[in-house]
Design an enzyme around this catalytic site. Structure first.
Site, short mmCIF file in Angstrom:
data_model
loop_
_atom_site.label_atom_id
_atom_site.label_comp_id
_atom_site.label_asym_id
_atom_site.label_seq_id
_atom_site.Cartn_x
_atom_site.Cartn_y
_atom_site.Cartn_z
N SER A 1 -39.44 33.75 -7.21
CA SER A 1 -39.85 35.03 -7.77
C SER A 1 -40.56 35.84 -6.71
O SER A 1 -41.14 35.30 -5.76
CB SER A 1 -40.81 34.81 -8.95
OG SER A 1 -41.40 36.04 -9.37
N TYR B 1 -48.03 31.53 -13.40
CA TYR B 1 -46.65 31.69 -12.96
C TYR B 1 -46.58 31.88 -11.45
O TYR B 1 -45.78 31.25 -10.76
CB TYR B 1 -46.02 32.88 -13.67
CG TYR B 1 -44.55 33.08 -13.37
CD1 TYR B 1 -43.59 32.24 -13.92
CD2 TYR B 1 -44.12 34.11 -12.54
CE1 TYR B 1 -42.23 32.42 -13.65
CE2 TYR B 1 -42.78 34.31 -12.26
CZ TYR B 1 -41.84 33.45 -12.82
OH TYR B 1 -40.51 33.63 -12.55
N LYS C 1 -44.74 29.49 -8.46
CA LYS C 1 -43.71 29.99 -7.55
C LYS C 1 -44.16 29.94 -6.10
O LYS C 1 -43.34 29.72 -5.19
CB LYS C 1 -43.29 31.40 -7.96
CG LYS C 1 -42.59 31.47 -9.32
CD LYS C 1 -41.37 30.55 -9.38
CE LYS C 1 -40.61 30.69 -10.68
NZ LYS C 1 -39.41 29.82 -10.73
#
Length: 254
Positions: free
Chosen positions: A146, A159, A163
């Site tokens: 991402s 999150y 990543k």
């Protein structure tokens, strides 16, 4: 004078495993590789969905198989990959998001995201690489990461952390496996219209934040990932490893 020849972007005859292939980015990647000539194994938790997709792929003239797989179940994943492999290409698009302000992060949400996005991705990548190493074959392993692996974001502490971790192990694996001809890279999309991003786009203030940050002025579509994944899987990317392709519309440029 002999003119140089462009390496092929085709992946004919290569076997590709696509995890998270039941929808969204994973499905688009599976289609892209199938169009480029790969024999694609679609992997996800839902056997019923996969069965229907395989029928659609074959009806379109593609070579496709289904593999029911929960990437978070490490032991089962290792057994399944060892049995079905070796795979020349891996695309790991299995992932989960639990967005919330950092002060409201729950341990349950943290564990859920890290178990799939980091631990699951790590051991799936390792499992495919192990099969290639044992077979003495080169390969291209691609993790869908991402843009949040390179920046931070509102409500995205967990999150983003997962990543960033994917980028870290990708680089280290690329260093270790480079002598074996096994390339390891990531693709880092911006916000792409998928079921996973619906909760963001349903909030007008968040959608406005996204649109303001993307310099090209539009939200991403799954088709925006299909070219990069085909490139990384092919011989056209033969000297690319340990890095990421940012498909972010310029988000991380500033």
């Amino acid at each position: 004078m002999t003119l140089p020849k462009t390496p092929s972007f085709r992946v004919d005859g290569k076997r590709a495993l696509v995890a998270g292939a039941s929808s969204g980015i994973g499905l688009a990647c599976a289609v892209a590789l199938a169009e480029a000539g790969a024999e694609v194994t679609l992997a996800a938790r839902s056997a019923g969905t996969l069965s229907k997709l395989v029928e659609e792929f074959r009806a379109a003239g593609f070579k496709a198989e289904a593999l029911a797989l929960d990437v978070a179940d490490i032991s089962a994943t290792e057994v399944a990959v060892a049995k079905a492999g070796p795979f020349d290409v891996l695309v790991n698009s299995a992932g989960v998001a639990r967005h919330a302000p950092a002060l409201e992060t729950t341990e349950t949400d943290f564990d859920l995201a890290s178990d799939l996005n980091v631990k699951g991705a790590y051991f799936l990548t390792r499992a495919v690489a192990k099969g290639l190493a044992e077979a003495g074959k080169p390969g291209s392993l691609i993790n869908i990461s991402s843009q949040m692996a390179h920046v931070g974001g509102i409500d995205r502490a967990v999150y983003s952390a997962t990543k960033h971790a994917v980028e870290g192990f990708t680089k280290s694996m690329a260093i270790e496996w480079g002598p074996k001809g096994i390339r390891v890279n990531t693709i880092c999309p911006t916000f792409i219209v998928t079921p996973l991003t619906k909760q963001t786009f349903d909030r007008p203030e968040r959608r406005a934040w996204v649109e303001e940050k993307i310099k090209l002025g539009r939200i991403g579509e799954v088709e925006d990932i299909m070219g990069p994944v085909t490139f990384l899987a092919s011989d056209a990317a033969a000297l690319i490893t340990g890095t990421s392709i940012l498909v972010d519309g310029g988000w991380t440029a500033d």
